[in-house]
Design a protein around this motif. Sequence first.
Motif, PDB file in Angstrom:
ATOM      1  N   VAL A 114       0.845  -1.196   0.000  1.00  0.00           N
ATOM      2  CA  VAL A 114       0.000   0.000   0.000  1.00  0.00           C
ATOM      3  C   VAL A 114       0.882   1.248   0.000  1.00  0.00           C
ATOM      4  CG1 VAL A 114      -1.619   1.368   1.389  1.00  0.00           C
ATOM      5  CG2 VAL A 114      -2.081  -1.047   0.955  1.00  0.00           C
ATOM      6  N   GLN A 115       1.942   1.229   0.788  1.00  0.00           N
ATOM      7  CA  GLN A 115       2.878   2.363   0.773  1.00  0.00           C
ATOM      8  C   GLN A 115       3.498   2.534  -0.614  1.00  0.00           C
ATOM      9  OE1 GLN A 115       5.769   2.427   4.007  1.00  0.00           O
ATOM     10  NE2 GLN A 115       4.324   1.307   5.291  1.00  0.00           N
ATOM     11  N   GLU A 175       1.088   4.284  -2.830  1.00  0.00           N
ATOM     12  CA  GLU A 175       1.030   5.719  -2.570  1.00  0.00           C
ATOM     13  C   GLU A 175       2.130   6.455  -3.339  1.00  0.00           C
ATOM     14  OE1 GLU A 175       1.282   5.680   1.687  1.00  0.00           O
ATOM     15  OE2 GLU A 175      -0.885   5.379   1.936  1.00  0.00           O
ATOM     16  N   ILE A 176       3.304   5.869  -3.330  1.00  0.00           N
ATOM     17  CA  ILE A 176       4.435   6.473  -4.039  1.00  0.00           C
ATOM     18  C   ILE A 176       4.218   6.382  -5.548  1.00  0.00           C
ATOM     19  CG2 ILE A 176       6.931   6.347  -4.415  1.00  0.00           C
ATOM     20  CD1 ILE A 176       7.014   5.073  -1.505  1.00  0.00           C
ATOM     21  N   GLN A 216       1.453   6.370  -7.120  1.00  0.00           N
ATOM     22  CA  GLN A 216       0.446   7.356  -7.536  1.00  0.00           C
ATOM     23  C   GLN A 216       1.095   8.717  -7.764  1.00  0.00           C
ATOM     24  OE1 GLN A 216      -2.857   8.075  -4.856  1.00  0.00           O
ATOM     25  NE2 GLN A 216      -3.555   9.782  -6.091  1.00  0.00           N
ATOM     26  N   THR A 217       1.950   9.135  -6.859  1.00  0.00           N
ATOM     27  CA  THR A 217       2.640  10.414  -7.014  1.00  0.00           C
ATOM     28  C   THR A 217       3.476  10.428  -8.284  1.00  0.00           C
ATOM     29  OG1 THR A 217       2.730  10.778  -4.634  1.00  0.00           O
ATOM     30  CG2 THR A 217       4.342  11.970  -5.961  1.00  0.00           C
ATOM     31  N   ARG A 251      -7.988   0.463   0.452  1.00  0.00           N
ATOM     32  CA  ARG A 251      -7.036   1.537   0.164  1.00  0.00           C
ATOM     33  C   ARG A 251      -6.207   1.194  -1.076  1.00  0.00           C
ATOM     34  NH1 ARG A 251      -5.754   6.570  -0.289  1.00  0.00           N
ATOM     35  NH2 ARG A 251      -3.673   7.134   0.398  1.00  0.00           N
ATOM     36  N   GLU A 265      -8.253   1.718  -4.260  1.00  0.00           N
ATOM     37  CA  GLU A 265      -8.382   3.147  -4.552  1.00  0.00           C
ATOM     38  C   GLU A 265      -7.086   3.708  -5.145  1.00  0.00           C
ATOM     39  OE1 GLU A 265      -8.678   7.300  -1.990  1.00  0.00           O
ATOM     40  OE2 GLU A 265      -9.181   5.413  -1.020  1.00  0.00           O
ATOM     41  N   LEU A 266      -5.966   3.402  -4.518  1.00  0.00           N
ATOM     42  CA  LEU A 266      -4.673   3.905  -4.999  1.00  0.00           C
ATOM     43  C   LEU A 266      -4.319   3.338  -6.364  1.00  0.00           C
ATOM     44  CD1 LEU A 266      -2.692   3.692  -1.648  1.00  0.00           C
ATOM     45  CD2 LEU A 266      -3.210   5.801  -2.919  1.00  0.00           C
ATOM     46  N   LYS A 270      -6.332   5.120  -9.050  1.00  0.00           N
ATOM     47  CA  LYS A 270      -5.806   6.466  -9.308  1.00  0.00           C
ATOM     48  C   LYS A 270      -4.474   6.414 -10.046  1.00  0.00           C
ATOM     49  CE  LYS A 270      -8.082   8.778  -5.446  1.00  0.00           C
ATOM     50  NZ  LYS A 270      -7.899   9.446  -4.147  1.00  0.00           N
ATOM     51  N   THR A 271      -3.623   5.491  -9.655  1.00  0.00           N
ATOM     52  CA  THR A 271      -2.312   5.360 -10.292  1.00  0.00           C
ATOM     53  C   THR A 271      -2.455   4.955 -11.747  1.00  0.00           C
ATOM     54  OG1 THR A 271      -1.303   4.742  -8.182  1.00  0.00           O
ATOM     55  CG2 THR A 271      -0.096   4.126 -10.181  1.00  0.00           C
TER      56      THR A 271
END
Length: 175
Positions: free
Chosen positions: A91-92, A95-96, A98-99, A156, A159-160, A163-164
């Motif tokens: 999950v982490q 998050e990265i 996605q950015t 989560r 969702e990520l 988006k990614t």
Amino acid sequence: ALTAMVARLTAGKRKYAAIHPQMNEAIARIEPLRAQLTRLIEEDNAAFDKVMGAYRLPQETEAQKAMRRAAIQLATMSAAQTPLKTMRLAVQALEIAQTVAELGNLSSMTDVGVAGHLAHAAVEGAGMNVRINMAGLEGKEHLGLLVDEVKTLRARAAELADKTIQAAEERGGLV
């Protein structure tokens, strides 16, 4: 690895000079995650071996049966922890990713999109392993927090990943 690659391809380009700090931060965050996730492969193998070892314990007497049952329960609960760690780290990583998908080098968007798919698959696969280990445990009433965390991490991650992948597809001009 794919997220780090895209971040490096971005941080190294003059065209993306304004976001070098974000890409360097992404690299600094993703590389330790990659190392941890790689170590978890061996940890998962060791946990599986402990479960199998517990199943091989003698069960000739009632005392041996009780010891074997307790060893199986302990090893199984321990075996659920490694894929849970994998879920958290993946999950982490999402998050990265996605950015990086939202800001990174347009020429390598498909790579970060693939990273999104792979990290999501890691969360789902690890989640299945947590759930199968939980299914083998007695006295499931104490597992509520674990079940809740698995559900939260899966939601989560979905969702990520969405988006990614969407950012990668849109920014990469995929049809």
